[in-house]
Scaffold this active site. Structure first.
Site, PDB file in Angstrom:
ATOM      1  CB  SER A 146      -0.174 -17.927  -0.675  1.00 22.62           C
ATOM      2  OG  SER A 146       0.468 -18.847   0.138  1.00 22.62           O
TER       3      SER A 146
ATOM      4  CG  HIS B 182      -2.063  -1.016   1.041  1.00 21.62           C
ATOM      5  ND1 HIS B 182      -3.384  -0.731   1.308  1.00 21.62           N
ATOM      6  CD2 HIS B 182      -2.055  -2.309   0.608  1.00 21.62           C
ATOM      7  CE1 HIS B 182      -4.131  -1.797   1.046  1.00 21.62           C
ATOM      8  NE2 HIS B 182      -3.336  -2.774   0.644  1.00 21.62           N
TER       9      HIS B 182
ATOM     10  CB  THR C  24      -1.952 -23.682   3.717  1.00 23.79           C
ATOM     11  OG1 THR C  24      -1.903 -23.158   2.376  1.00 23.79           O
ATOM     12  CG2 THR C  24      -2.423 -25.124   3.675  1.00 23.79           C
TER      13      THR C  24
ATOM     14  CG  ASP D 298       0.671 -23.416   0.465  1.00 25.90           C
ATOM     15  OD1 ASP D 298       0.036 -22.357   0.223  1.00 25.90           O
ATOM     16  OD2 ASP D 298       0.218 -24.301   1.213  1.00 25.90           O
TER      17      ASP D 298
END
Ligand code: HEM
Length: 359
Positions: A201, A76, A220, A225
């Site tokens: 992720s 940002h 997760t 990942d």
């Protein structure tokens, strides 16, 4: 000269001629603290910051809340820039905190107050620019997340003298076309954008669903990942009624409308799908795009490479790196958009359908 010494002198000069063509041996500078070494003496200033934020700011909490917040604010701050319009800000310049009373009030920065409250006391204690602090903390945050490749950190950013205006930060309810145009205006390609979104992720939302906080974007959220890229391509079956939200495939998971759109936009769909179960390629593309994002608006020729100060990120185990369909789902639940490239067939995680816990 005896035959053996002729041979030794020949071998030595051959070896030295090889050495002269190789890179010079670098001596690492011993830092004044008597403990640390750095490739460049200027980087020694970062060790006290590193030690303080590791112990007291991240408080050894791993790839969790504080790390996620530090990563988000780095984007940002950096995205307040335009390659064509100087009034859009000066990029990774600390303006988001320096002019926080203004910038943190923008709609797209909802939640950035958490990052400010986390980092401000430490910025006040250390004598580095606010711009450097934000990007350094983000790089350190990444080193807590298994699966990240070692991030880079360039040191010496100049702080902002004016705030970035509103509307430089993409919103989750914007079209993918508008988001890609905003990213391109800041110097980031469609490929950079998909690469950077690997950050989702290890992320979730506090402010999209008014009834829930810490709702992860994949199952997760503490692992860097490829599950995020798998799960954004599964049919949405759990309604996502709020602004900026799309239906998600698993109870307890939140899908941003923007991630859904980018997963299916012809400009990005194949880049998106290519990350599925392709840990090395995803991590490498992110490493490069993140290095580019971190210096937006700064004069790279004046910055010093202090990447060697950063700790090594934890590795992902082979089983963690294997992408999977969440329990109960399989290839028939995929809503692919990369025509001509079949979606990889993945194993389904064992057990009955589960709901994902908040972070
Ligand atoms: C390009 C378009 C992007 C959009 C529309 C977008 C939008 C969002 C939204 C709406 C949230 C949830 C905020 C909340 O409710 O708490 C979020 C979280 C997050 N985003 Fe993005 N994002 C984008 C790109 C990026 C990039 C490039 C990065 C980093 C390089 C990033 C890192 C994160 C992280 C780490 C979080 C989780 C924050 C936390 O859990 O505290 N995002 N993003």
């Amino acid at each position: 000269m005896a035959l053996t010494s002729i041979f030794v002198s020949f071998a030595l000069s051959a070896a030295l001629s090889g050495v002269s063509q190789a890179n010079p041996i670098r001596r690492r500078a011993a830092c004044p603290d008597g403990v640390n070494y750095a490739n460049n003496a200027a980087c020694c200033a970062l060790f006290p910051v590193l030690e303080d934020i590791q112990t007291n700011m991240f408080a050894d909490s791993g790839c969790a809340d504080a790390a996620h917040a530090a990563l988000r604010v780095s984007f940002h701050d950096a995205i307040g820039f335009s390659t064509s319009d100087p009034s859009q800000g000066t990029g990774a310049d600390g303006s988001i905190f320096i002019f926080g009373e203004q910038e943190i009030g923008y709609d797209a920065n909802l939640g950035i107050a958490d990052a400010f409250n986390l980092e401000a006391p430490f910025i006040a204690k250390h004598n580095i620019s606010v711009a450097d602090f934000i990007q350094f903390a983000a790089a350190v945050s990444l080193t807590k997340c298994p699966g990240v490749l070692p991030p880079t950190f360039m040191f010496g950013r100049v702080d902002a003298t004016a705030p970035a205006p509103d509307n430089t930060v993409p919103e989750p309810f914007q079209s993918s076309t508008d988001i890609l145009a905003r990213m391109a205006d800041a110097g980031l390609t469609a490929a950079d954008t998909v690469a950077l979104l690997a950050s989702h992720s290890i992320a979730g939302a506090d402010d999209i669903d008014p009834n829930a906080t810490g709702v992860p974007f994949d199952s997760t959220p503490s692992l860097f990942d490829t599950q995020f890229f798998v799960e954004t391509l599964l049919n949405g079956t759990v309604p996502g009624p709020n602004q900026g939200q799309a239906s998600s495939p698993i109870q307890g998971e939140l899908r941003l409308q923007s991630d859904f759109e980018l997963a299916h936009d012809p400009a990005t769909a194949c880049l998106w799908q290519a990350n599925v179960n392709n840990q090395q390629a995803m991590a490498q593309a992110f490493q490069q795009a993140f290095a580019k994002m971190q210096i937006i608006g700064q004069d790279a020729s004046t910055l010093v490479d202090c990447s060697d100060v950063l700790p090594a990120p934890p590795a992902l185990s082979a089983s963690q790196a294997q992408a999977f369909f969440p329990p109960g789902l399989n290839i028939s639940d995929v809503q692919g958009s990369c025509d001509g490239t079949p979606f990889p067939n993945l194993p389904t995680a064992p057990g009955a359908a589960v709901s994902v816990n908040s972070m």
